[in-house]
Design a protein around this motif. Structure first.
Motif, PDB file in Angstrom:
ATOM      1  N   ARG A   1      10.123  -4.389  17.293  1.00 61.57           N
ATOM      2  CA  ARG A   1      10.832  -5.535  16.739  1.00 61.57           C
ATOM      3  C   ARG A   1      10.169  -6.027  15.452  1.00 61.57           C
ATOM      4  NH1 ARG A   1      14.503  -9.382  19.153  1.00 61.57           N
ATOM      5  NH2 ARG A   1      15.473 -10.243  17.311  1.00 61.57           N
ATOM      6  N   ALA A   2       8.853  -6.058  15.476  1.00 56.32           N
ATOM      7  CA  ALA A   2       8.107  -6.544  14.310  1.00 56.32           C
ATOM      8  C   ALA A   2       8.324  -5.641  13.100  1.00 56.32           C
ATOM      9  CB  ALA A   2       6.619  -6.639  14.646  1.00 56.32           C
ATOM     10  N   ILE A   3       8.363  -4.330  13.335  1.00 55.04           N
ATOM     11  CA  ILE A   3       8.595  -3.407  12.225  1.00 55.04           C
ATOM     12  C   ILE A   3       9.968  -3.669  11.619  1.00 55.04           C
ATOM     13  CG2 ILE A   3       9.014  -0.976  11.636  1.00 55.04           C
ATOM     14  CD1 ILE A   3       6.737  -0.245  13.551  1.00 55.04           C
ATOM     15  N   ARG A   4      10.953  -3.863  12.466  1.00 53.03           N
ATOM     16  CA  ARG A   4      12.296  -4.150  11.954  1.00 53.03           C
ATOM     17  C   ARG A   4      12.319  -5.435  11.135  1.00 53.03           C
ATOM     18  NH1 ARG A   4      15.203  -2.583  16.864  1.00 53.03           N
ATOM     19  NH2 ARG A   4      15.357  -4.767  17.397  1.00 53.03           N
ATOM     20  N   ASP A   5      11.565  -6.438  11.590  1.00 43.56           N
ATOM     21  CA  ASP A   5      11.571  -7.732  10.904  1.00 43.56           C
ATOM     22  C   ASP A   5      10.795  -7.709   9.601  1.00 43.56           C
ATOM     23  OD1 ASP A   5      13.077  -8.987  12.846  1.00 43.56           O
ATOM     24  OD2 ASP A   5      11.331  -9.653  13.982  1.00 43.56           O
ATOM     25  N   LEU A   6       9.677  -7.008   9.580  1.00 47.64           N
ATOM     26  CA  LEU A   6       8.718  -7.153   8.480  1.00 47.64           C
ATOM     27  C   LEU A   6       8.856  -6.109   7.385  1.00 47.64           C
ATOM     28  CD1 LEU A   6       5.516  -7.947  10.593  1.00 47.64           C
ATOM     29  CD2 LEU A   6       6.906  -9.574   9.314  1.00 47.64           C
ATOM     30  N   ARG A   7       9.373  -4.941   7.708  1.00 43.08           N
ATOM     31  CA  ARG A   7       9.290  -3.834   6.756  1.00 43.08           C
ATOM     32  C   ARG A   7      10.137  -4.038   5.510  1.00 43.08           C
ATOM     33  NH1 ARG A   7      12.465   1.366   8.570  1.00 43.08           N
ATOM     34  NH2 ARG A   7      11.239   2.003   6.793  1.00 43.08           N
ATOM     35  N   GLY A   8      11.250  -4.758   5.621  1.00 43.82           N
ATOM     36  CA  GLY A   8      12.139  -4.903   4.473  1.00 43.82           C
ATOM     37  C   GLY A   8      11.731  -5.994   3.507  1.00 43.82           C
ATOM     38  N   ARG A   9      10.674  -6.705   3.805  1.00 48.43           N
ATOM     39  CA  ARG A   9      10.329  -7.854   2.963  1.00 48.43           C
ATOM     40  C   ARG A   9       9.653  -7.428   1.677  1.00 48.43           C
ATOM     41  NH1 ARG A   9       7.921 -12.264   7.176  1.00 48.43           N
ATOM     42  NH2 ARG A   9       9.703 -12.233   8.584  1.00 48.43           N
ATOM     43  N   PRO A  10      10.014  -8.107   0.563  1.00 54.86           N
ATOM     44  CA  PRO A  10       9.288  -7.845  -0.667  1.00 54.86           C
ATOM     45  C   PRO A  10       7.814  -8.182  -0.448  1.00 54.86           C
ATOM     46  CG  PRO A  10      10.925  -9.609  -0.968  1.00 54.86           C
ATOM     47  CD  PRO A  10      10.974  -9.195   0.458  1.00 54.86           C
ATOM     48  N   GLU A  11       6.925  -7.338  -0.945  1.00 60.17           N
ATOM     49  CA  GLU A  11       5.486  -7.554  -0.758  1.00 60.17           C
ATOM     50  C   GLU A  11       5.079  -7.448   0.707  1.00 60.17           C
ATOM     51  OE1 GLU A  11       3.580  -9.048  -3.718  1.00 60.17           O
ATOM     52  OE2 GLU A  11       5.425  -8.505  -4.751  1.00 60.17           O
ATOM     53  N   GLY A  12       6.010  -7.102   1.573  1.00 56.91           N
ATOM     54  CA  GLY A  12       5.696  -7.052   3.002  1.00 56.91           C
ATOM     55  C   GLY A  12       4.877  -5.819   3.355  1.00 56.91           C
TER      56      GLY A  12
ATOM     57  N   GLN B   1       3.778  -2.286   5.009  1.00 56.76           N
ATOM     58  CA  GLN B   1       4.421  -1.020   5.336  1.00 56.76           C
ATOM     59  C   GLN B   1       4.314  -0.784   6.841  1.00 56.76           C
ATOM     60  OE1 GLN B   1       6.095   1.029   3.051  1.00 56.76           O
ATOM     61  NE2 GLN B   1       5.804  -0.902   1.954  1.00 56.76           N
ATOM     62  N   PRO B   2       5.256   0.010   7.409  1.00 57.51           N
ATOM     63  CA  PRO B   2       5.223   0.234   8.856  1.00 57.51           C
ATOM     64  C   PRO B   2       3.854   0.662   9.418  1.00 57.51           C
ATOM     65  CG  PRO B   2       7.307   0.978   7.993  1.00 57.51           C
ATOM     66  CD  PRO B   2       6.476   0.561   6.804  1.00 57.51           C
ATOM     67  N   PRO B   3       3.120   1.590   8.763  1.00 56.04           N
ATOM     68  CA  PRO B   3       1.804   1.930   9.348  1.00 56.04           C
ATOM     69  C   PRO B   3       0.845   0.737   9.398  1.00 56.04           C
ATOM     70  CG  PRO B   3       2.489   3.608   7.763  1.00 56.04           C
ATOM     71  CD  PRO B   3       3.446   2.454   7.619  1.00 56.04           C
ATOM     72  N   GLU B   4       0.950  -0.152   8.407  1.00 60.26           N
ATOM     73  CA  GLU B   4       0.099  -1.354   8.424  1.00 60.26           C
ATOM     74  C   GLU B   4       0.503  -2.282   9.563  1.00 60.26           C
ATOM     75  OE1 GLU B   4      -0.088  -3.313   4.499  1.00 60.26           O
ATOM     76  OE2 GLU B   4       0.686  -1.439   3.689  1.00 60.26           O
ATOM     77  N   ILE B   5       1.805  -2.340   9.837  1.00 56.94           N
ATOM     78  CA  ILE B   5       2.277  -3.184  10.938  1.00 56.94           C
ATOM     79  C   ILE B   5       1.787  -2.616  12.268  1.00 56.94           C
ATOM     80  CG2 ILE B   5       4.322  -4.172  12.048  1.00 56.94           C
ATOM     81  CD1 ILE B   5       5.791  -3.705   9.335  1.00 56.94           C
ATOM     82  N   VAL B   6       1.816  -1.281  12.377  1.00 56.53           N
ATOM     83  CA  VAL B   6       1.298  -0.631  13.594  1.00 56.53           C
ATOM     84  C   VAL B   6      -0.161  -1.001  13.801  1.00 56.53           C
ATOM     85  CG1 VAL B   6       0.679   1.606  14.612  1.00 56.53           C
ATOM     86  CG2 VAL B   6       2.921   1.301  13.540  1.00 56.53           C
ATOM     87  N   LYS B   7      -0.952  -0.910  12.749  1.00 58.40           N
ATOM     88  CA  LYS B   7      -2.381  -1.229  12.878  1.00 58.40           C
ATOM     89  C   LYS B   7      -2.601  -2.703  13.205  1.00 58.40           C
ATOM     90  CE  LYS B   7      -4.823   2.285  10.341  1.00 58.40           C
ATOM     91  NZ  LYS B   7      -5.755   2.564   9.259  1.00 58.40           N
ATOM     92  N   ARG B   8      -1.774  -3.550  12.643  1.00 58.31           N
ATOM     93  CA  ARG B   8      -1.902  -4.994  12.894  1.00 58.31           C
ATOM     94  C   ARG B   8      -1.647  -5.318  14.374  1.00 58.31           C
ATOM     95  NH1 ARG B   8       2.067  -9.353   9.901  1.00 58.31           N
ATOM     96  NH2 ARG B   8       2.309 -10.776  11.669  1.00 58.31           N
ATOM     97  N   PHE B   9      -0.596  -4.748  14.928  1.00 55.56           N
ATOM     98  CA  PHE B   9      -0.227  -5.101  16.300  1.00 55.56           C
ATOM     99  C   PHE B   9      -0.991  -4.295  17.342  1.00 55.56           C
ATOM    100  CE2 PHE B   9       3.167  -8.249  16.237  1.00 55.56           C
ATOM    101  CZ  PHE B   9       3.425  -8.323  14.885  1.00 55.56           C
ATOM    102  N   LEU B  10      -1.568  -3.172  16.936  1.00 50.57           N
ATOM    103  CA  LEU B  10      -2.369  -2.363  17.869  1.00 50.57           C
ATOM    104  C   LEU B  10      -3.821  -2.351  17.406  1.00 50.57           C
ATOM    105  CD1 LEU B  10       0.078   0.659  18.435  1.00 50.57           C
ATOM    106  CD2 LEU B  10      -0.195  -1.379  19.858  1.00 50.57           C
ATOM    107  N   TRP B  11      -4.284  -3.534  16.956  1.00 52.22           N
ATOM    108  CA  TRP B  11      -5.617  -3.641  16.371  1.00 52.22           C
ATOM    109  C   TRP B  11      -6.717  -3.202  17.333  1.00 52.22           C
ATOM    110  CZ3 TRP B  11      -3.518  -7.380  19.268  1.00 52.22           C
ATOM    111  CH2 TRP B  11      -4.353  -8.043  20.161  1.00 52.22           C
ATOM    112  N   PHE B  12      -6.432  -3.254  18.638  1.00 52.38           N
ATOM    113  CA  PHE B  12      -7.458  -2.948  19.650  1.00 52.38           C
ATOM    114  C   PHE B  12      -7.581  -1.452  19.913  1.00 52.38           C
ATOM    115  CE2 PHE B  12      -3.363  -4.024  21.339  1.00 52.38           C
ATOM    116  CZ  PHE B  12      -3.086  -2.995  22.222  1.00 52.38           C
ATOM    117  N   LEU B  13      -6.727  -0.644  19.263  1.00 51.19           N
ATOM    118  CA  LEU B  13      -6.846   0.807  19.389  1.00 51.19           C
ATOM    119  C   LEU B  13      -7.465   1.368  18.117  1.00 51.19           C
ATOM    120  CD1 LEU B  13      -3.315   1.763  20.810  1.00 51.19           C
ATOM    121  CD2 LEU B  13      -5.453   1.492  22.084  1.00 51.19           C
ATOM    122  N   PRO B  14      -8.324   2.371  18.249  1.00 53.51           N
ATOM    123  CA  PRO B  14      -8.962   2.957  17.058  1.00 53.51           C
ATOM    124  C   PRO B  14      -8.029   3.948  16.364  1.00 53.51           C
ATOM    125  CG  PRO B  14      -9.804   4.013  19.034  1.00 53.51           C
ATOM    126  CD  PRO B  14      -8.802   2.969  19.492  1.00 53.51           C
TER     127      PRO B  14
END
Ligand code: ZN
Length: 97
Positions: free
Chosen positions: A57-68, A70-83
């Protein structure tokens, strides 16, 4: 959102669709306060299914934003506890489309 609520509401720091900013401190969620919660209160095995669910859901919401982010950054943000490295984050992002 019931599992999400049960697991995360105890922390007091929680963010929701569509802004994904923390309702308590206003930082992009998962915010620093949330991420600082000790692992004995918030363990990774409980987080993986919950965060995977909100990540799509977060990827769908955030990826289209100007200056937002990128999907891999969103993955890292929400799965910060995984290496995750960049390649793994990109692979996960592709599967979330
Ligand atoms: Zn917060």
């Amino acid at each position: 959102m019931s599992v999400f609520g049960t697991v995360l509401a105890v922390t007091g720091h929680i963010g929701y669709h569509p802004s994904w900013d923390c309702e308590t401190c206003g930082e992009p969620w998962p915010c620093p306060s949330f991420r600082a919660i000790p692992r004995d209160r918030l363990d990774g095995t409980a987080l993986i299914p919950v965060m995977s669910c909100v990540l799509r859901r977060a990827i769908r919401d955030l990826r289209g934003r100007p200056e937002g982010p990128q999907p891999p950054e969103i993955v890292k943000r929400f799965l910060w506890f995984l290496p995750l490295n960049d390649e793994e984050a990109r692979a996960i992002a592709l599967r979330m489309r």
